[in-house]
Design a protein around this motif. Structure first.
Motif, PDB file in Angstrom:
ATOM      1  N   LEU A   7      66.308-113.827  -7.935  1.00 21.30           N
ATOM      2  CA  LEU A   7      65.968-113.235  -6.648  1.00 21.30           C
ATOM      3  C   LEU A   7      66.641-111.875  -6.583  1.00 21.30           C
ATOM      4  O   LEU A   7      67.868-111.783  -6.553  1.00 21.30           O
ATOM      5  N   ARG A   8      65.849-110.813  -6.608  1.00 19.52           N
ATOM      6  CA  ARG A   8      66.392-109.454  -6.543  1.00 19.52           C
ATOM      7  C   ARG A   8      66.079-108.878  -5.170  1.00 19.52           C
ATOM      8  O   ARG A   8      64.917-108.790  -4.779  1.00 19.52           O
ATOM      9  N   VAL A   9      67.137-108.513  -4.449  1.00 13.03           N
ATOM     10  CA  VAL A   9      66.986-108.014  -3.080  1.00 13.03           C
ATOM     11  C   VAL A   9      67.700-106.675  -2.952  1.00 13.03           C
ATOM     12  O   VAL A   9      68.614-106.376  -3.720  1.00 13.03           O
ATOM     13  N   PRO A  10      67.322-105.856  -1.974  1.00 12.26           N
ATOM     14  CA  PRO A  10      68.051-104.607  -1.713  1.00 12.26           C
ATOM     15  C   PRO A  10      69.477-104.906  -1.244  1.00 12.26           C
ATOM     16  O   PRO A  10      69.762-105.998  -0.740  1.00 12.26           O
ATOM     17  N   PRO A  11      70.404-103.954  -1.390  1.00 12.76           N
ATOM     18  CA  PRO A  11      71.810-104.202  -1.025  1.00 12.76           C
ATOM     19  C   PRO A  11      72.014-104.634   0.423  1.00 12.76           C
ATOM     20  O   PRO A  11      72.863-105.483   0.706  1.00 12.76           O
ATOM     21  N   ARG A  42      51.377-114.425  -6.310  1.00 10.88           N
ATOM     22  CA  ARG A  42      52.166-113.295  -6.789  1.00 10.88           C
ATOM     23  C   ARG A  42      52.794-112.479  -5.667  1.00 10.88           C
ATOM     24  O   ARG A  42      53.774-111.790  -5.887  1.00 10.88           O
ATOM     25  N   SER A  43      52.241-112.513  -4.483  1.00 14.13           N
ATOM     26  CA  SER A  43      52.800-111.762  -3.357  1.00 14.13           C
ATOM     27  C   SER A  43      53.140-112.741  -2.245  1.00 14.13           C
ATOM     28  O   SER A  43      52.505-113.780  -2.095  1.00 14.13           O
ATOM     29  N   GLY A  44      54.164-112.397  -1.488  1.00 12.72           N
ATOM     30  CA  GLY A  44      54.584-113.298  -0.429  1.00 12.72           C
ATOM     31  C   GLY A  44      55.490-112.610   0.564  1.00 12.72           C
ATOM     32  O   GLY A  44      55.599-111.379   0.593  1.00 12.72           O
ATOM     33  N   THR A  45      56.171-113.432   1.367  1.00 13.71           N
ATOM     34  CA  THR A  45      57.049-112.933   2.418  1.00 13.71           C
ATOM     35  C   THR A  45      58.393-113.635   2.325  1.00 13.71           C
ATOM     36  O   THR A  45      58.456-114.861   2.200  1.00 13.71           O
ATOM     37  N   PHE A  46      59.455-112.845   2.374  1.00 13.32           N
ATOM     38  CA  PHE A  46      60.818-113.365   2.395  1.00 13.32           C
ATOM     39  C   PHE A  46      61.311-113.239   3.828  1.00 13.32           C
ATOM     40  O   PHE A  46      61.309-112.149   4.400  1.00 13.32           O
ATOM     41  N   ILE A  47      61.717-114.359   4.428  1.00 16.42           N
ATOM     42  CA  ILE A  47      62.119-114.376   5.836  1.00 16.42           C
ATOM     43  C   ILE A  47      63.619-114.615   5.906  1.00 16.42           C
ATOM     44  O   ILE A  47      64.127-115.603   5.366  1.00 16.42           O
ATOM     45  N   LEU A  48      64.317-113.704   6.567  1.00 13.80           N
ATOM     46  CA  LEU A  48      65.759-113.815   6.758  1.00 13.80           C
ATOM     47  C   LEU A  48      66.029-113.635   8.250  1.00 13.80           C
ATOM     48  O   LEU A  48      65.906-112.532   8.780  1.00 13.80           O
ATOM     49  N   GLY A  49      66.351-114.729   8.921  1.00 11.56           N
ATOM     50  CA  GLY A  49      66.517-114.683  10.374  1.00 11.56           C
ATOM     51  C   GLY A  49      65.179-114.419  11.030  1.00 11.56           C
ATOM     52  O   GLY A  49      64.215-115.154  10.829  1.00 11.56           O
ATOM     53  N   HIS A  52      61.091-110.111   8.453  1.00 13.56           N
ATOM     54  CA  HIS A  52      60.173-110.456   7.369  1.00 13.56           C
ATOM     55  C   HIS A  52      60.155-109.296   6.372  1.00 13.56           C
ATOM     56  O   HIS A  52      59.991-108.139   6.765  1.00 13.56           O
ATOM     57  N   PHE A  53      60.304-109.618   5.082  1.00 15.02           N
ATOM     58  CA  PHE A  53      60.305-108.609   4.029  1.00 15.02           C
ATOM     59  C   PHE A  53      59.238-108.971   3.003  1.00 15.02           C
ATOM     60  O   PHE A  53      59.077-110.149   2.661  1.00 15.02           O
ATOM     61  N   PRO A  54      58.502-107.973   2.483  1.00 11.51           N
ATOM     62  CA  PRO A  54      57.513-108.282   1.440  1.00 11.51           C
ATOM     63  C   PRO A  54      58.210-108.648   0.129  1.00 11.51           C
ATOM     64  O   PRO A  54      59.264-108.104  -0.201  1.00 11.51           O
ATOM     65  N   ALA A  55      57.610-109.581  -0.603  1.00  9.94           N
ATOM     66  CA  ALA A  55      58.176-110.030  -1.878  1.00  9.94           C
ATOM     67  C   ALA A  55      57.066-110.139  -2.912  1.00  9.94           C
ATOM     68  O   ALA A  55      55.901-110.360  -2.569  1.00  9.94           O
ATOM     69  N   GLU A  89      62.057-103.539   0.863  1.00 13.03           N
ATOM     70  CA  GLU A  89      62.155-103.129   2.268  1.00 13.03           C
ATOM     71  C   GLU A  89      60.742-102.972   2.816  1.00 13.03           C
ATOM     72  O   GLU A  89      59.767-102.921   2.063  1.00 13.03           O
ATOM     73  N   GLU A  90      60.618-102.861   4.123  1.00 14.74           N
ATOM     74  CA  GLU A  90      59.303-102.810   4.767  1.00 14.74           C
ATOM     75  C   GLU A  90      58.432-101.660   4.268  1.00 14.74           C
ATOM     76  O   GLU A  90      57.256-101.824   4.026  1.00 14.74           O
ATOM     77  N   GLY A  91      58.984-100.489   4.075  1.00 16.15           N
ATOM     78  CA  GLY A  91      58.174 -99.323   3.724  1.00 16.15           C
ATOM     79  C   GLY A  91      57.901 -99.169   2.239  1.00 16.15           C
ATOM     80  O   GLY A  91      57.088 -98.333   1.840  1.00 16.15           O
TER      81      GLY A  91
END
Length: 200
Positions: A7-11, A42-49, A52-55, A89-91
């Motif tokens: 799982l690679r996420v932004p800082p 292959r595409s989805g959504t990562f939800i934190l609280g 929503h972030f694209p994944a 990130e969203e953009g």
């Protein structure tokens, strides 16, 4: 073996996940963590609280092995990891390829181009022609456009081959028997230190 992925996420998201997984998770505003994929897989959504972030699910350029240890000295292989979920990130724009270009470490940057053999450039017409000829040969017919060249050995070459087989193998030379002669045959060797003075 286990099923694992990276799982690679932004800082900024990594800090929030670390707070959520730490001991004081009850005080964190991010109470939930979820991941869902669309129908293409292959595409989805990562939800934190509430965010929503694209994944995207990407293939790694090579397989990475995962290990665990119980005593800090013996490593046990737990999985082969070949895919990574990249949260953006969203953009940020979505990747247009299925395979991630880089590996996980700096030496594996642009790994496919720098480390692995390139695929050969084959003419599609040549591939079709060879495939058709192979199918004909397997069916018992002859292939088209085949140049047959018969190579004959020269007579000198045949005679040399026959003469080489007629030569006898050399026999190993026998070792000459040299009898061991000594002044004190049958007695053990004595040194100066073995002689004792019985005059005392």
């Amino acid at each position: 073996m286990e099923e694992q992925f990276l799982l690679r996420v932004p800082p900024s998201i990594a800090e929030r996940i670390e707070r959520l997984l730490s001991e004081n998770a009850s005080s964190s505003e991010d109470k939930s963590l979820d991941l869902s994929f669309s129908e293409d897989g292959r595409s989805g959504t990562f939800i934190l609280g509430n965010d929503h972030f694209p994944a995207s699910l990407l293939d790694l350029p090579c397989i990475v092995e995962s290990y665990k240890t119980y005593d800090d000295s013996v490593l046990i292989k737990t999985a082969d990891i070949g895919q990574m979920i990249m949260v953006r990130e969203e953009g940020d724009s979505a990747p247009d390829v299925v395979e991630y270009r880089h590996g996980l470490t700096p030496p594996m940057r642009d790994a496919r181009r720098r480390r692995f053999r390139r695929e050969p450039d084959l003419n599609p017409e040549l591939v079709r022609r060879v495939e058709k000829d192979l199918l004909k040969i397997m069916a018992g017919r002859t292939a088209e456009n085949v140049d047959v060249e018969v190579a004959e050995q020269e007579e000198d070459g045949d005679e040399n081959a026959r003469n080489a087989s007629k030569k006898a193998a050399p026999t190993p030379a026998a070792k000459p028997d040299v009898p061991e002669t000594g002044a004190n045959a049958g007695e053990p060797d004595r040194s100066d230190s073995d002689e004792s003075d019985d005059s005392i």
